[in-house]
Design a protein around this motif. Structure first.
Motif, PDB file in Angstrom:
ATOM      1  N   CYS A  43      -2.258  -9.118   5.156  1.00  0.00           N
ATOM      2  CA  CYS A  43      -1.831 -10.291   4.404  1.00  0.00           C
ATOM      3  C   CYS A  43      -0.933 -11.151   5.285  1.00  0.00           C
ATOM      4  N   ASN A  48       0.887 -13.482   4.225  1.00  0.00           N
ATOM      5  CA  ASN A  48       2.085 -13.813   3.458  1.00  0.00           C
ATOM      6  C   ASN A  48       3.123 -12.697   3.509  1.00  0.00           C
ATOM      7  N   CYS A  49       2.736 -11.456   3.121  1.00  0.00           N
ATOM      8  CA  CYS A  49       3.718 -10.370   3.039  1.00  0.00           C
ATOM      9  C   CYS A  49       3.531  -9.326   4.142  1.00  0.00           C
ATOM     10  N   CYS A 100      -4.622 -10.206  -1.554  1.00  0.00           N
ATOM     11  CA  CYS A 100      -3.634  -9.183  -1.244  1.00  0.00           C
ATOM     12  C   CYS A 100      -3.250  -8.450  -2.524  1.00  0.00           C
ATOM     13  N   TYR A 120      -0.675  -6.761  -2.997  1.00  0.00           N
ATOM     14  CA  TYR A 120       0.779  -6.719  -3.138  1.00  0.00           C
ATOM     15  C   TYR A 120       1.340  -8.028  -3.686  1.00  0.00           C
ATOM     16  N   CYS A 121       0.827  -9.164  -3.141  1.00  0.00           N
ATOM     17  CA  CYS A 121       1.395 -10.445  -3.572  1.00  0.00           C
ATOM     18  C   CYS A 121       0.328 -11.418  -4.070  1.00  0.00           C
ATOM     19  N   SER A 163      -1.861 -13.041  -2.533  1.00  0.00           N
ATOM     20  CA  SER A 163      -2.199 -14.135  -1.629  1.00  0.00           C
ATOM     21  C   SER A 163      -3.641 -14.005  -1.160  1.00  0.00           C
TER      22      SER A 163
HETATM   23 ZN   LIG Z   1       0.561 -10.088   0.454  1.00  0.00          ZN
END
Ligand SMILES: [Zn+2]
Length: 123
Positions: free
Chosen positions: A8, A10-11, A32, A34-35, A37
């Motif tokens: 990712c 982003n994170c 993603c 997790y986030c 994205s």
């Molecule tokens: Zn992410």
């Protein structure tokens, strides 16, 4: 069953997405976990990079990327290969650079294949 590794943007988390088929992978728009994205970088497994040239090109031939590609346009192929080579970073190798340069200058892919200046010995 194909599975792809992503990072990712982003994170920075890395994760693997498994698909029931290559076709499904080509249609998917992975996120993603997790986030959520959609800004993901596809990770190429080292083992794939180190295999023979031919299977390496095959593995690069991601169906989602080849969709809409005009095989008769060397410049379009060059752009696609440069894009893919960028994902490899230093692993692309000098022979790949040469192929891309020649495709982008409009050379016929068949001709390039037959007279590459780099032999397999240089790998
Ligand atoms: Zn992410």
């Amino acid at each position: 069953m194909p599975s792809y590794d992503f990072r990712c943007k982003n994170c920075k988390q890395e994760f693997t997405v498994a698909y029931s088929s290559i076709a499904e992978a080509g249609r998917d728009d992975p996120r993603c976990p997790y986030c959520r994205s959609a800004e993901l970088t596809r990770l190429i497994r080292r083992v794939a990079v180190m295999s023979s040239e031919e299977s390496r090109i095959e593995r690069l031939a991601d169906p989602s990327r080849l969709a809409g590609l005009d095989e008769n346009d060397p410049r379009a192929m060059g752009r696609l290969m440069r894009d893919m080579a960028n994902e490899f970073g230093e692993d692309a190798g000098p022979e790949m650079d040469e192929v891309i340069d020649r495709l982008e200058s409009g050379e016929d892919p068949e001709t390039i294949d037959q007279n590459l200046s780099f032999s397999d010995d240089s790998l």
